[in-house]
Structure formats: C-alpha cells, structure tokens
Design a protein around this motif. Structure first.
Motif, short mmCIF file in Angstrom:
data_model
loop_
_atom_site.label_atom_id
_atom_site.label_comp_id
_atom_site.label_asym_id
_atom_site.label_seq_id
_atom_site.Cartn_x
_atom_site.Cartn_y
_atom_site.Cartn_z
N TRP A 316 0.89 -1.17 -0.01
CA TRP A 316 0.08 -0.13 -0.01
C TRP A 316 0.74 1.13 -0.19
O TRP A 316 1.94 1.29 0.62
N LEU A 317 0.51 2.11 -0.81
CA LEU A 317 1.37 3.54 -0.72
C LEU A 317 1.47 4.27 0.61
O LEU A 317 2.24 4.72 0.93
N TYR A 320 4.44 3.69 2.77
CA TYR A 320 5.66 4.22 2.69
C TYR A 320 6.07 5.36 3.25
O TYR A 320 4.89 5.86 3.88
N GLN A 325 6.58 8.67 -0.34
CA GLN A 325 5.22 9.18 -1.03
C GLN A 325 5.10 10.52 -1.78
O GLN A 325 4.77 10.58 -2.85
N LEU A 328 6.74 9.57 -5.00
CA LEU A 328 5.99 8.94 -6.15
C LEU A 328 4.91 9.99 -6.66
O LEU A 328 4.27 9.75 -7.67
N LYS A 329 4.47 11.15 -5.59
CA LYS A 329 3.29 11.87 -6.24
C LYS A 329 4.17 12.64 -7.24
O LYS A 329 3.21 13.22 -8.07
N LEU A 335 -1.81 8.51 -8.66
CA LEU A 335 -1.89 7.73 -7.64
C LEU A 335 -2.46 7.87 -6.33
O LEU A 335 -2.90 7.07 -5.55
N TRP A 339 -7.60 9.17 -2.01
CA TRP A 339 -6.74 8.81 -0.77
C TRP A 339 -7.60 9.54 0.35
O TRP A 339 -8.30 10.43 0.46
N ASP A 345 -4.26 4.78 0.98
CA ASP A 345 -4.94 3.98 -0.31
C ASP A 345 -5.47 2.67 0.21
O ASP A 345 -5.86 1.91 -0.76
#
Length: 393
Positions: A316-317, A320, A325, A328-329, A335, A339, A345
């Motif tokens: 799951w994000l 992290y 995060q 990744l964003k 993604l 939220w 997520d």
C-alpha cells in the motif's frame, strides 16, 4: 513491407472444437493463401483435396508442429523463428491453433512486443487481427465447476504447473475479442442465452458467436481488424467494474455483478470463515482487500468456479515513508487521487459476478467481517491470522 500479414489465434480448452473451426476456415478461405501453425499435427486432419488444390500454403516452414506440446506461458523461440520465416513467403494470412492448455495473453504479447534475446520483432511483419476463444457449450459448466488442476488430468506442462481448469477457461474467455460458443446443437435456447449473458459479464467487449460443428462465418474471424491489445487487456468485466464502468444487468437469467467497497480492514478470522463458506452463486470474483494484520501489503483475491487464490498485490502506498510518498506523487499524482486521511490508499474493492446472487446478504456478511471500532484499539499481534502468506513476485 507495405502491409503486415494478419494473424488469427484460436484458443480454447481441449475438445472445444478449435480443429473443426480451423478445417472449416480452410475450406472457406475467402481466396486467401493461409499458412497455419498448429500445436499437434496429429490433432488436425486437413483434407487431402484441399492440399492438392493448393488453397493454402503447406510447407515445413509454415505448417509448424510445436514439439514442446504447447504455445503456453510465452510464445517460445521456435515459434517466433518460424513466424519470421513465414513473413518471407507469399502468404496472405496466418492461422494459429493454440494448445488447449495455452493462455492467450502471452501469445498476443509476442506479436506486440519485440523479443530482445532473439532480436525479432514480429510486429514488423504481422498484425494480430483476431483473438478467438472456442468454448465447448456442452462441457462448459462441468469444467467451470470442476476443482481439477491441469495436472489432475495429466495436462500440465511441468511439475510446478498448478493451474486449475477453470482458471484457464477464464483466461481464455476474458482476453478474447471473439467468443465462439460451439456445439449449440446440444444446448437449449435458454442454455445458449444464459451463457451469452455470463460471457458478456466476463468480457463485455467480445463478440459472441453461437455455432454448430465449428462452422463460423469466416468474415467473423478473418481480416476483422478488430483486435486491440490495450482494449483487450482492460476488457475483462471485473476490470471495468473496478473502474466504475458498471455492466448493465440482464435479470431474465439472474446474472448480475456488483462491487463491494470498504475503507475498513477485514478481521482475518472472520474473513477466512466467510471465504470457507463461499456463496455458490458467485461465479467470478476478483479484486483487492485489506487485512488489519497486513497493513503494509494489499491482498489480491481471484475466484472462478471452485478455484480461488489469495496473494499479495504489492505494498500500500500508505505504508511508504512521507519522503517516498512525495517522490511517488511527483512521478504520478494520480496514484493519490483516491486518498483517505486515515486509511490512505488502503481499501477493499471486490467485484462479484454471479447467478441469482443475494447482493444485500453478501454485503451484510462481508460488513460483519470488518474490524470494529473497539477491535481497532487492539494490537495487531492479538489477532489470529491463519490465512495463506502473501507471495509477491
């Protein structure tokens, strides 16, 4: 090369009628020079008169017997090499009859993506035109409800081939863009209609063709220019449901679908008990789930008929670090579109397709499997979790 050679792939479980369909196409080939590739030469009995009349090309280069027994898992080197040879011949079309135990997706991928090791890009020479799956209408429900693995019927390709018969059927149905329901002479009109509805739920993009003895109109499977790899990859009914593209119900035969969603985790014991008493009216289920004891890894459930698998679907994000995060964003903001402030997520999204399902009762029982507010206060080690460990490739 100004024009790519179109290819039709015939998939379907053993005995479905692929060879009958293939022979029918060769007898009604629309003036095309057709090269054929078959899995087992002993399974095809091409009329000698057709060969004599030269209605299609038959040489060692293009009538290829797959010596390893299947075109399974990936399109193997020998077939890719033979196809490259075929591209140099004077042919108009290629027909591939896959093994009864082969999966269509890897075969299709071989025509879309280049083989790095061989340095051969089939997409340079060929255009995947139609992916056909042939279904034995008379045998379908028996196989779909079977608990047999391929190895139980001595059909496995290796000692670690643990695929179920029904899993293979589902793979072949969900990726086709043409589904041929064969042997309808052994079915009632209601049987045919109910299978049509079920297949529509499983793969709403596929054309449905009911036939006897594999006698399909050649124009329905040759030079259709209808196959699209990306569309087929996203065409399964469960994917569309997860993407909130609900497939309309057909109440006449009781076949319906719905998505169960929750932002609360499942209690592992209660969820396992529900799984062990799986409602028989659910014919197909797939999706992600959240267990309170496994907050880092998403669970993935796949069920078809009597076969079910549980496995990990990645982290799951929300598990992290904030730094990870943020990185990744930046890479992909989408993604984080769905939220939740508390769960991140983490969530459960399960698609159910079935016949005469009691939707409200299924939702009620699943809700009872969720962790209560009081249980959320307990440490994770206090929960008994005996579900299979998540394996992530």
């Amino acid at each position: 090369m100004s024009k790519k050679i179109p290819v039709t792939v015939l998939s379907g479980f053993l005995g479905a009628g692929k060879t009958s369909l293939l022979n029918h196409l060769l007898q009604n080939q629309q003036g095309l020079k057709i090269a054929i590739i078959v899995n087992d030469m002993s399974e095809i009995n091409v009329d000698a008169k057709l060969i004599k009349e030269g209605g299609f090309v038959r040489t060692e280069e293009n009538m290829v017997e797959m010596t390893n027994g299947c075109i399974c898992c990936t399109l193997r080197e020998d077939l890719i090499i033979e196809l490259e040879k075929l591209a140099k011949l004077d042919i108009d079309y290629v027909l591939i009859e896959s093994s009864g135990i082969s999966e269509p997706i890897p075969v299709a991928q071989s025509f879309v993506y280049a083989d790095g090791e061989l340095g051969i890009d089939l997409n340079t020479f060929f255009q995947l035109d139609t992916m056909v799956t042939v279904i034995d209408g008379h045998q379908f429900w028996k196989d779909y409800q079977s608990e047999d693995l391929l190895m139980d019927r001595e059909l496995h390709v290796s000692d670690d081939d643990e695929r179920g018969i029904v899993d293979l059927l589902i793979d072949q149905i969900e990726f086709a863009n043409v589904i041929v329901l064969n042997k309808i002479d052994k079915l009632s009109d209601d049987d045919i209609a109910s299978l049509k509805v079920l297949f529509y739920k499983l793969n709403p993009e596929a054309k449905f063709i009911p036939v006897k003895y594999g006698q399909v109109d050649p124009l329905q499977v040759l030079n259709t220019e209808q196959f699209d790899f990306e569309m087929a990859s996203q065409g399964a009914g469960w994917i569309k449901e997860l993407n909130e593209e609900h497939i309309p119900e057909t109440e006449e035969y009781g076949i319906s679908s719905f998505v169960y969603r929750s932002r609360k985790p499942f209690h592992p014991e209660r969820f396992q008990q529900w799984l062990e008493h799986w409602p028989k009216e659910i014919l197909r289920a797939k999706g992600f789930f959240w267990l309170v004891t496994r907050n880092d890894v998403a669970g993935f459930l796949s069920q078809a008929g009597s076969m079910m698998t549980l496995e990990g679907a990645g982290r799951w994000l929300a598990s992290y670090s904030e730094v990870e995060q943020e990185a990744l964003k930046v890479q992909d903001p989408t993604l984080f579109e769905d939220w939740d402030e508390q769960a991140g997520d983490r969530m459960t999204e399960l698609v159910f397709i079935g016949a005469n399902m009691d939707k409200e009762n299924i939702i009620y029982l699943l809700n009872r499997c969720l962790v209560t507010e009081e249980e959320k206060k307990k440490p994770i080690f206090s929960f008994d979790d005996s579900l299979p460990a998540f394996l992530i490739g």
